[in-house]
Every structure is written in structure tokens, then in C-alpha cells.
Design a protein around this motif. Structure first.
Motif, PDB file in Angstrom:
ATOM      1  N   ARG A  44       0.860  -1.199   0.000  1.00  0.00           N
ATOM      2  CA  ARG A  44       0.000   0.000   0.000  1.00  0.00           C
ATOM      3  C   ARG A  44       0.891   1.243   0.000  1.00  0.00           C
ATOM      4  O   ARG A  44       1.650   1.462   0.935  1.00  0.00           O
ATOM      5  CB  ARG A  44      -0.911  -0.005   1.222  1.00  0.00           C
ATOM      6  N   VAL A  45       0.768   2.021  -1.064  1.00  0.00           N
ATOM      7  CA  VAL A  45       1.656   3.165  -1.247  1.00  0.00           C
ATOM      8  C   VAL A  45       0.863   4.468  -1.310  1.00  0.00           C
ATOM      9  O   VAL A  45      -0.100   4.582  -2.066  1.00  0.00           O
ATOM     10  CB  VAL A  45       2.480   3.019  -2.542  1.00  0.00           C
ATOM     11  N   GLY A  46       1.283   5.455  -0.529  1.00  0.00           N
ATOM     12  CA  GLY A  46       0.648   6.761  -0.554  1.00  0.00           C
ATOM     13  C   GLY A  46       1.419   7.722  -1.443  1.00  0.00           C
ATOM     14  O   GLY A  46       2.654   7.702  -1.470  1.00  0.00           O
ATOM     15  N   MET A  47       0.710   8.548  -2.195  1.00  0.00           N
ATOM     16  CA  MET A  47       1.322   9.581  -3.024  1.00  0.00           C
ATOM     17  C   MET A  47       0.296  10.666  -3.321  1.00  0.00           C
ATOM     18  O   MET A  47      -0.912  10.429  -3.167  1.00  0.00           O
ATOM     19  CB  MET A  47       1.894   9.007  -4.324  1.00  0.00           C
ATOM     20  N   VAL A  48       0.769  11.837  -3.733  1.00  0.00           N
ATOM     21  CA  VAL A  48      -0.164  12.901  -4.086  1.00  0.00           C
ATOM     22  C   VAL A  48      -0.745  12.608  -5.469  1.00  0.00           C
ATOM     23  O   VAL A  48      -0.153  11.880  -6.264  1.00  0.00           O
ATOM     24  CB  VAL A  48       0.505  14.292  -4.062  1.00  0.00           C
ATOM     25  N   SER A  49      -1.903  13.176  -5.742  1.00  0.00           N
ATOM     26  CA  SER A  49      -2.588  12.852  -7.000  1.00  0.00           C
ATOM     27  C   SER A  49      -2.140  13.710  -8.167  1.00  0.00           C
ATOM     28  O   SER A  49      -2.310  13.322  -9.324  1.00  0.00           O
ATOM     29  CB  SER A  49      -4.104  13.012  -6.823  1.00  0.00           C
ATOM     30  N   ALA A  50      -1.565  14.883  -7.890  1.00  0.00           N
ATOM     31  CA  ALA A  50      -1.167  15.789  -8.974  1.00  0.00           C
ATOM     32  C   ALA A  50       0.206  16.371  -8.689  1.00  0.00           C
ATOM     33  O   ALA A  50       0.336  17.435  -8.079  1.00  0.00           O
ATOM     34  CB  ALA A  50      -2.203  16.898  -9.134  1.00  0.00           C
ATOM     35  N   ASN A  51       1.232  15.648  -9.112  1.00  0.00           N
ATOM     36  CA  ASN A  51       2.608  16.087  -8.885  1.00  0.00           C
ATOM     37  C   ASN A  51       3.480  15.646 -10.063  1.00  0.00           C
ATOM     38  O   ASN A  51       4.463  14.947  -9.897  1.00  0.00           O
ATOM     39  CB  ASN A  51       3.133  15.494  -7.573  1.00  0.00           C
TER      40      ASN A  51
END
Length: 268
Positions: A44-51
Motif C-alpha cells: 500500500r503506497v501513498g502519493m499525491v494525485s497531482a505532482n
């Protein structure tokens, strides 16, 4: 007789308490961070949606998908661990809280391990380093050839980004307009709500493709951070950190090429 019953009661209660502690201990996992992920079968990986060019949402065949250099790195990590992966997107403000709440296993989102962030997370080795630029309306480019003209400017930055404290340090009399997404930066400058925006050079390259009325100044600055690294929950075991560092060093040169590829390609 009463003393005997009291002793027996004390013995029974002590025995029950011991059993409860044993059962509670059995419920806790003694498995390492790596073992837990492999057993679950999904990373499970978290990241921003618009970068962009690191990660961004695109529409393909009517479905929303993530693309970018960080997404390719996640694929390499999942393959190395022998698991599937799940991307959870959110604003930059929500990333570290999600990590601390164990809603994600790690953050792969071009995040710099600043001293403040290191208080909340454990970081791998860095996998990418860029430089920062200032972007202004093309019609005002000549006005900002001298960096001193930014001293009292309003400069748009992403909230909680590495650029935010950097601007405060370099231009202490300037005002920052703190926004939640990279895509909001260009909008703020175009609408006259900010005189300039500050972001890393690859991201600025993409913004200029989408906003030809903006231009990159000659100003360049290193924010002082080590670069982008993977963030992990505090207490993550060394076996997972070591595996991630292994993947990073195997793909570090390739990652720079991925960034250039997506910067030239844009978000389409």
C-alpha cells in the motif's frame, strides 16, 4: 476458612491475568515489516494525485490511472518484493498522517526527508535530486531578471513542500501563497493572486507546456534537502529498508531518465 477462600480467589485472578497477558501477546505480530507486506501480498503506497512528472492522474479508456516516475519506481519495488501494489492518492498534507496511522506502508511521492519530517517518519536513501526555479508571467520576465525584485513578492508554493521554508529563508520579506496542489500554482499566477510560483525544474517544465503565458526565470536554488526519498513508519524493520535501498540504487540513474521522459511528455 475465609483466609483460604481469599487465597484461592487471589490465585484464580492471578492465573486469569497471566492467561490474558499471554493471549494479548499472541495477538501481536513478531513478524518484520517486510514479512507482513509479503504475507498480505499487497504493498500500500501513498502519493499525491497531482505532482507531475513524478505522479499524476490521467484518463485512459474511461478509467483514471496514475502515471509518472514515482509510479514506475513503485512497480520496481513491488516486483522486487514479489507482491502486488495499491496506490492511495491524497493531498500532501494528508500523507504523513496516513503513514503514521498505518493506512499505507510507505510514501513514494518525491518527498524530501527534512528534519521536521524525520520526526514523523523513517526514510530510505535518496533516489532523486532536482533544483528549484521561479516562474512568472512571460510579460513580466524582464522585470524579474534581478532576483531582488522577488524580495516583497507574493510567491505561490505547495503547502508543506520543501519550497515553502526555502522561500521564507531566501526571501524573508516575501509572502508565500500556500496551496494544496501543484496545478493550483500556475492558476494563482495567471489570475494575479501571486507574482510568481516556486517549484522544482522538471515540474515547472510541465507547467509551462500547459501555460505558455508563463516563463521560467534565470533564478535557481537548491532547497538544502538531500533529495527525494521513500518515507516509512517509525519502527519499520531494517529488512524492508534494506530491500528498498537495494531497489533505489538499482534504478537511481533510470529514475532521472523517467523524470525527463515525463517532463517532456507532459501529463497527457
Amino acid at each position: 476458612m475465609k483466609k483460604l477462600k481469599a487465597h484461592r480467589l487471589f490465585y484464580v485472578l492471578t492465573l486469569l491475568g497471566t492467561l490474558l497477558l499471554l493471549l494479548t501477546g499472541c495477538g501481536k505480530s513478531n513478524k518484520s515489516s517486510l514479512q507482513q507486506i509479503k504475507e498480505r501480498g499487497t504493498l500500500r503506497v501513498g502519493m499525491v494525485s497531482a505532482n507531475p512528472p513524478y505522479e499524476s492522474q490521467v484518463q485512459k479508456n474511461g478509467k483514471t490511472q496514475m502515471q509518472g516516475a514515482d509510479v514506475l519506481l513503485v512497480k520496481k519495488i513491488a516486483k522486487n518484493l514479489g507482491v502486488k501494489y495499491e496506490l492511495k492518492t491524497m493531498d500532501l498534507d494528508g500523507l504523513l498522517p496516513a503513514l503514521q496511522a498505518k493506512k499505507v506502508d510507505m510514501l513514494v511521492t518525491s518527498m524530501a526527508p527534512t528534519p521536521e519530517r524525520q520526526k514523523a517518519a523513517k526514510f530510505t536513501d535518496t533516489y532523486y535530486k532536482s533544483t528549484n526555479v521561479l516562474v512568472v508571467p512571460k510579460a513580466k520576465l524582464a522585470q524579474y531578471k534581478n532576483a531582488n525584485n522577488f524580495k516583497h513578492a507574493t510567491i505561490a508554493v505547495v503547502n508543506n513542500s520543501s519550497q515553502q521554508p526555502m522561500i521564507h529563508k531566501v526571501f524573508p520579506e516575501a509572502t508565500t501563497k500556500d496551496l494544496s496542489k501543484v496545478t493550483d500554482l500556475a492558476l494563482a499566477v495567471n489570475n494575479g493572486k501571486a507574482d510568481a510560483l516556486c517549484i522544482d525544474k522538471p515540474t515547472a517544465t510541465i507547467l509551462l507546456k500547459k501555460n505558455p503565458e508563463l516563463a521560467m526565470t534565470s533564478w535557481r536554488h537548491n532547497d538544502g534537502s538531500k533529495g527525494a526519498a521513500i518515507a516509512l513508519p517509525k519502527g519499520t524493520s531494517d529488512d524492508l529498508v534494506n530491500r528498498l535501498n537495494e531497489v533505489i540504487h538499482q534504478n537511481k540513474a533510470q529514475y532521472s531518465k523517467w523524470v525527463d521522459q515525463y517532463a517532456q511528455k507532459g501529463t497527457n
